[in-house]
Write an enzyme that holds these catalytic residues in place. Structure first.
Site: not given
Ligand SMILES: Cc1ncc(COP(=O)(O)O)c(C=O)c1O
Length: 420
Positions: A185, A108, A56, A210
């Site tokens: 973004d 978004y 992690r 994406k």
């Protein structure tokens, strides 16, 4: 297995070289860094860990990806999260309690949802959504408050593909006594088309899901912080590790693989999208087509001023004739309003053979959707209409298939959509 970006180079590497090269694995000589699934790592002695301790905190595949992504944006090593939405949540959580955030009005919908439904309650976040394209400098300046910690840009916007001038927003932010950080973004542009840190932004966010991964088989997000903003980096890193918002090693492995072809994919996405938007612009079944690269786009000058050195170099190499091509490639998303409203939109999407009816974008395969009913359905109708997300608006994620096939398919589907 460290990326070449960390090697001592005798000359600076170009973007597309950086996406590909890495040193072979020191132990095995493997040219492709091996997948390391171990969740824990041995110590040399009780007080001496090896390079990694616990997955992690960091693991070879994630660290490699983070170094490459950071170098592509010319920032600190990226911080990768389990999704673009996890990266969004971390960026907003890092603002602490009682802060104010100024956001582009049509961010978004997942971002506005997080701000309005979660952060407003959990961290008493105040927010202002503003049109950062049409508002004057003074209006933007006046919207920044004493406690404004962040300006959140998204460009191109989704699905209306408006373009925010990054240098203008940075200038206004820097001139205000509150000195808010500026985050963009940049998911729709990908690191190939623009490098916003070079335009002055402090943090770049990507939904890696994406274009960066590019093959519709990974969910991931990334934040890249400008060099020198060490406190911001530390806070976001702490949230990544303590929050456990991390992506899996396998997703990092797949993303590194997808990233190698980002330059060629992104350019082809852009060329196909431009050709399709030109075809749609003159089609009798189309009310209006929008693509940021079209020379007729309202913010075309802003687009051109933001093109990265790699795009400019690639266009020069292929002797790109902007006038003849009707603009420049800029992302792979095209939106258009079809004549005949929601019914025609539905018929078009069912008639298309090559555009899969699905949300998301940025994969090599073409997708299309009705934003009002699919990706943006959670926005109240009145607000959707105000933002231009009308029931006849189709958003296409143009893939890298042969563009003549795509145009032939669109043409036949448009014909079907207009039948009574
Ligand atoms: C512009 C933008 N930002 C962020 C996100 C969220 O990313 P993810 O789906 O990886 O959580 C999306 C998802 O569609 C997006 O389009």
């Amino acid at each position: 297995m460290s990326p070449t970006a960390s090697k001592q180079q005798s000359f600076p590497l170009a973007f597309s070289t950086k996406t590909i090269h890495c040193e072979p694995d020191a132990q095995t000589g493997a040219v492709v860094p091996p997948l390391c699934l171990s969740s824990t790592f041995t110590y040399k002695s009780v007080t001496k860990p090896n390079q990694y301790e616990y997955a992690r905190d960091g693991n070879p595949n994630r660290n490699h990806l983070e170094e490459v992504l950071g170098s592509l944006e010319d920032g600190q090593p990226a911080l990768c999260y389990a999704s673009g939405s996890a990266a969004t949540a971390a960026a907003i959580q890092s603002l602490g309690s009682g802060a104010h955030i100024l956001l582009m009005e049509d961010v978004y919908s997942g971002t506005s949802d997080y701000v309005l439904k979660i952060a407003s309650e959990n961290q008493l976040l105040q927010s202002t959504f503003l049109d950062l394209v049409e508002s004057t400098d003074q209006e933007i300046y006046d919207a920044i408050k004493e406690n404004t910690k962040l300006i959140w840009i998204e460009s191109p916007t989704n699905p209306t593909l408006r373009i925010v001038s990054v240098p203008r927003l940075v200038r206004i932010a820097k001139s205000h006594p509150s000195k808010p950080l500026v985050l963009i973004d940049s998911t729709f542009a990908s690191p190939y088309f623009t490098n916003p840190i070079s335009q002055g932004v402090d943090i770049v966010l990507h939904s890696v899901t994406k274009y960066i991964n590019g093959h519709s088989d990974v969910l991931m997000g990334a934040l890249i912080v400008r060099k020198g903003l060490d406190d911001v980096f530390r806070k976001l890193k702490q949230l990544q590790v303590s929050g456990g918002y991390v992506p899996s090693p396998f997703d990092c492995y797949l993303t590194l693989r997808g990233l190698k072809t980002l330059s060629v994919r992104a350019l082809q996405h852009g060329r196909n999208a431009l050709a399709i938007s030109r075809f749609l612009s003159t089609h009798p079944a189309v009310e209006k087509a929008t693509y940021p690269g079209l020379s007729t786009h309202a913010q075309q000058e802003t687009v051109k001023a933001s093109l990265s050195p790699q795009v400019l170099k690639d266009l020069k190499k292929i002797k790109w004739d902007e006038e003849e091509e009707g603009g420049v490639p800029f992302g792979g998303v095209v939106s258009f309003r079809i004549k005949g409203g929601a019914e025609a939109a539905g018929k078009f999407l069912l008639a298309s053979k090559l555009f899969a009816l699905a949300e998301s974008l940025g994969g090599v395969e073409s997708l299309a959707e009705v934003a009002a009913q699919m990706s943006h359905h959670q926005i109240p109708e009145e607000e959707r209409l105000r933002l231009g997300i009308t029931p006849d608006l189709i958003r296409m994620s143009v893939g890298i298939e042969d563009v003549d096939d795509l145009i032939r398919d669109i043409d036949q589907a448009l014909e079907v959509s207009q039948r009574v």
